[in-house]
Design a protein around this motif. Structure first.
Motif, PDB file in Angstrom:
ATOM      1  N   THR A 280     -12.703   7.327  -2.103  1.00 23.94           N
ATOM      2  CA  THR A 280     -12.403   6.069  -2.031  1.00 23.94           C
ATOM      3  C   THR A 280     -13.949   5.328  -1.579  1.00 23.94           C
ATOM      4  O   THR A 280     -14.278   5.494  -0.387  1.00 23.94           O
TER       5      THR A 280
ATOM      6  N   PRO B 224      -2.841   9.036   3.524  1.00 23.95           N
ATOM      7  CA  PRO B 224      -4.218   9.589   3.536  1.00 23.95           C
ATOM      8  C   PRO B 224      -5.192   8.695   4.045  1.00 23.95           C
ATOM      9  O   PRO B 224      -6.116   9.115   4.340  1.00 23.95           O
TER      10      PRO B 224
ATOM     11  N   HIS C 101     -10.514  12.227  -5.035  1.00 26.83           N
ATOM     12  CA  HIS C 101     -11.338  11.138  -5.005  1.00 26.83           C
ATOM     13  C   HIS C 101     -12.098  10.851  -3.848  1.00 26.83           C
ATOM     14  O   HIS C 101     -11.688  11.228  -2.611  1.00 26.83           O
TER      15      HIS C 101
ATOM     16  N   HIS D 204     -15.475  10.578   2.377  1.00 27.34           N
ATOM     17  CA  HIS D 204     -14.785  11.714   2.361  1.00 27.34           C
ATOM     18  C   HIS D 204     -13.779  11.782   1.121  1.00 27.34           C
ATOM     19  O   HIS D 204     -13.627  10.775   0.676  1.00 27.34           O
TER      20      HIS D 204
ATOM     21  N   THR E 219      -9.976  13.121   0.489  1.00 22.22           N
ATOM     22  CA  THR E 219      -8.815  13.514   1.104  1.00 22.22           C
ATOM     23  C   THR E 219      -8.337  14.841   0.460  1.00 22.22           C
ATOM     24  O   THR E 219      -8.088  14.661  -1.003  1.00 22.22           O
TER      25      THR E 219
HETATM   26  P1  2AM Z   1      -8.163   7.954   1.433  1.00 21.46           P
HETATM   27  O1  2AM Z   1      -9.559   7.578   0.916  1.00 21.46           O
HETATM   28  O2  2AM Z   1      -8.419   8.780   2.701  1.00 21.46           O
HETATM   29  O3  2AM Z   1      -7.791   9.550   0.497  1.00 21.46           O
HETATM   30  C1  2AM Z   1      -4.724   5.172  -1.899  1.00 21.46           C
HETATM   31  O4  2AM Z   1      -3.999   5.242  -0.868  1.00 21.46           O
HETATM   32  C2  2AM Z   1      -6.085   5.697  -1.637  1.00 21.46           C
HETATM   33  O5  2AM Z   1      -6.654   4.604  -0.697  1.00 21.46           O
HETATM   34  C3  2AM Z   1      -6.249   6.763  -0.748  1.00 21.46           C
HETATM   35  O6  2AM Z   1      -7.200   7.588  -1.226  1.00 21.46           O
HETATM   36  C4  2AM Z   1      -6.580   6.345   0.708  1.00 21.46           C
HETATM   37  O7  2AM Z   1      -7.274   7.207   1.592  1.00 21.46           O
HETATM   38  C5  2AM Z   1      -7.020   5.092   0.377  1.00 21.46           C
HETATM   39  N1  2AM Z   1      -6.618   4.182   1.411  1.00 21.46           N
HETATM   40  C6  2AM Z   1      -5.452   3.595   1.804  1.00 21.46           C
HETATM   41  N2  2AM Z   1      -5.515   2.690   2.625  1.00 21.46           N
HETATM   42  C7  2AM Z   1      -6.744   2.455   2.999  1.00 21.46           C
HETATM   43  C8  2AM Z   1      -7.107   1.492   3.912  1.00 21.46           C
HETATM   44  N3  2AM Z   1      -6.808   0.759   4.650  1.00 21.46           N
HETATM   45  N4  2AM Z   1      -8.650   1.756   4.026  1.00 21.46           N
HETATM   46  C9  2AM Z   1      -9.413   2.483   3.176  1.00 21.46           C
HETATM   47  N5  2AM Z   1      -8.972   3.405   2.444  1.00 21.46           N
HETATM   48  C10 2AM Z   1      -7.606   3.286   2.142  1.00 21.46           C
END
Ligand code: 2AM
Length: 218
Positions: free
Chosen positions: A71, A164, A69, A153, A155
């Motif tokens: 985010t 992640p 996914h 992006h 992951t």
């Molecule tokens: P990602 O978007 O880089 O993959 C659950 O942990 C998801 O939320 C993951 O997809 C993770 O990273 C994202 N995530 C976790 N903490 C975050 C943060 N502080 N800011 C933005 N995205 C975050």
């Protein structure tokens, strides 16, 4: 109300449709398989492995986690700054459950993460929070002032013990560096080295990935 507080997700994002997950996952694996056999990569192997080691199997090095996914907003069940406002945004409400076409324009690898860069359209940027590239935690000099959406992006994998959230930070860091040296023309595109184990492959043909805008509760 309590219901409102508890009904916010861990995060909102675009979730790749399952057939697309397979396609993107395979492309990433092919890239890693080729990368760790390149002389240019072996030259910098110490970035990934101990000094004594001559080889690293990148396919084993990274662990894949949840559904692929991109985010948009990390809400942390409402505890993150701006989470409630994001969930209330009419564009977010209107788009919820809709399928978008994401354009994956590069693959990148660091000793911590492997990911795909997503180049958002104007329409998709409406779902992108304004402060994502500016957070102090990002540790990027403000003077770098990257365009909104630069952090977008997917992951694809993390090294053991790496969260992640690191993937987006690694991408932002690469984007603030001077363009790396072009080391190899690969079938997928041109590969550049940015020092300290950071590699980026700009895709000749962007990968078009269908993805549903939704949220994850966990
Ligand atoms: P990602 O978007 O880089 O993959 C659950 O942990 C998801 O939320 C993951 O997809 C993770 O990273 C994202 N995530 C976790 N903490 C975050 C943060 N502080 N800011 C933005 N995205 C975050």
């Amino acid at each position: 109300s309590l219901l409102e507080e508890t009904s916010l997700p861990l995060y909102f994002g675009w979730f790749l449709l399952s057939s697309v997950q397979v396609k993107v996952g395979c492309t990433a694996m092919d890239f890693l398989k080729t990368l760790d056999t390149l002389e240019a990569f072996k030259k910098h192997i110490a970035d990934f492995a101990g000094q004594a080691e001559k080889e690293v199997d990148l396919e084993q090095y990274f662990e894949t986690k949840e559904t692929l996914h991109c985010t948009t907003k990390f809400c942390n069940y409402g505890k993150a700054d701006g989470a409630k406002e994001y969930a209330k945004n009419p564009v977010v409400k209107k788009s919820y459950g809709s399928v978008f076409s994401l354009s994956l324009t590069a693959l990148f690898v660091t000793p911590r993460t492997v990911g795909a860069r997503v180049s958002l359209t104007e329409e998709q940027l409406q779902l992108w929070p304004a402060d994502t590239e500016k957070e102090s935690e990002v540790g990027i000099p403000v003077s770098a002032s990257l365009p909104v959406g630069s952090r977008a992006h997917i992951t694809l994998g993390c090294a053991a013990g790496v969260e992640p959230v690191q993937t987006g930070l690694d991408l932002l860091q690469i984007l603030t560096l001077p363009e790396g040296e072009a080391v190899e023309e690969m079938e997928l595109g041109s590969l550049r080295y940015y020092g300290e184990g950071r590699w980026m492959l700009s895709l000749r043909e962007p990968i078009c990935a269908a993805a549903c805008f939704s949220s994850f509760y966990g």
